[in-house]
Motif scaffolding. Structure first.
Motif, PDB file in Angstrom:
ATOM      1  N   ARG A 109      12.408  37.204  13.363  1.00  0.00           N
ATOM      2  CA  ARG A 109      13.035  38.339  12.260  1.00  0.00           C
ATOM      3  C   ARG A 109      14.334  38.762  12.723  1.00  0.00           C
ATOM      4  O   ARG A 109      15.371  38.794  12.041  1.00  0.00           O
ATOM      5  N   PRO A 110      14.494  39.367  13.870  1.00  0.00           N
ATOM      6  CA  PRO A 110      15.569  40.108  14.216  1.00  0.00           C
ATOM      7  C   PRO A 110      16.748  39.081  14.440  1.00  0.00           C
ATOM      8  O   PRO A 110      18.015  39.465  14.009  1.00  0.00           O
TER       9      PRO A 110
ATOM     10  N   ALA B 231      20.428  39.139  12.312  1.00  0.00           N
ATOM     11  CA  ALA B 231      21.680  39.107  13.038  1.00  0.00           C
ATOM     12  C   ALA B 231      22.538  38.168  12.612  1.00  0.00           C
ATOM     13  O   ALA B 231      23.843  38.218  12.363  1.00  0.00           O
ATOM     14  N   ASP B 232      22.005  36.904  12.031  1.00  0.00           N
ATOM     15  CA  ASP B 232      22.754  35.901  11.407  1.00  0.00           C
ATOM     16  C   ASP B 232      23.217  36.358  10.158  1.00  0.00           C
ATOM     17  O   ASP B 232      24.373  35.769   9.788  1.00  0.00           O
ATOM     18  N   ILE B 233      22.606  36.931   9.411  1.00  0.00           N
ATOM     19  CA  ILE B 233      23.051  37.561   8.125  1.00  0.00           C
ATOM     20  C   ILE B 233      24.310  38.584   8.290  1.00  0.00           C
ATOM     21  O   ILE B 233      25.239  38.447   7.698  1.00  0.00           O
ATOM     22  N   ALA B 234      23.955  39.287   9.286  1.00  0.00           N
ATOM     23  CA  ALA B 234      24.973  40.285   9.481  1.00  0.00           C
ATOM     24  C   ALA B 234      26.417  39.476  10.040  1.00  0.00           C
ATOM     25  O   ALA B 234      27.525  40.143   9.455  1.00  0.00           O
ATOM     26  N   GLU B 235      26.099  38.638  10.775  1.00  0.00           N
ATOM     27  CA  GLU B 235      27.463  37.883  11.353  1.00  0.00           C
ATOM     28  C   GLU B 235      28.194  37.324  10.185  1.00  0.00           C
ATOM     29  O   GLU B 235      29.188  37.287  10.141  1.00  0.00           O
ATOM     30  N   ALA B 236      27.315  36.618   9.351  1.00  0.00           N
ATOM     31  CA  ALA B 236      27.936  35.855   8.033  1.00  0.00           C
ATOM     32  C   ALA B 236      28.413  36.718   7.067  1.00  0.00           C
ATOM     33  O   ALA B 236      29.571  36.588   6.720  1.00  0.00           O
TER      34      ALA B 236
END
Length: 158
Positions: A27-28, A32-37
């Motif tokens: 989940r984290p 993090a992947d969403i924030a990076e994208a």
């Protein structure tokens, strides 16, 4: 309506560990992947962001389903099982009446079945046919290519 599933202590621990893995690590990572994208610019044309959001949605769905399964899981009390009959958690040694081949199976709940390790589900054709049988009894099991007859040679518990 939720279905109750029965688990051995090992199977229930495995389910809980997998659920914790998804919640604590996956989940984290998805967030993090969403924030990076998102940091890569315009969201309207950002395929990486869309993919990350979709992956997060699928992960959340998987977590929700596993939480439901876990909340409806019941631990099998081995002390309450009759050791003279083939029941869930029994190790059953059988002999095929047509070819004399001997096989050993561990009867388990459907969620824990793994033929490679000799664990078969009590809901499988062979599992259903063996349930309730005692040593010396013949189990007639209907399979897609006919009827197989197995003699129960031995029943043990861990």
């Amino acid at each position: 309506m939720s279905t109750v599933s029965y688990y051995t202590a090992e199977g229930l621990k495995k389910l809980k560990d997998e659920l914790e893995q998804l919640k604590a690590i996956e989940r984290p990572k998805a967030s993090a992947d969403i924030a990076e994208a998102r940091d890569k610019g315009d969201l309207s044309e950002n395929a990486e962001y869309d993919a990350a959001k979709e992956a997060q949605g699928l992960l959340e769905l998987k977590i929700k389903k596993m939480e439901e399964v876990y909340s409806n899981a019941r631990l099998i009390d081995e002390s309450q099982l009759d050791v003279s009959k083939a029941l869930v958690l029994s190790h059953v040694k059988i002999k095929n009446q047509s070819n004399g081949m001997e096989m050993s199976y561990h009867l388990v709940a459907e969620s824990e079945a793994d033929l490679k390790t000799g664990k078969i589900s009590v809901t499988s054709p062979i599992g259903k046919g063996l349930l309730g049988k005692s040593v010396g009894e013949i189990a007639e099991i209907t399979v897609p290519n006919g009827i197989l007859k197995f003699e129960v040679l031995e029943i043990t518990r861990d």
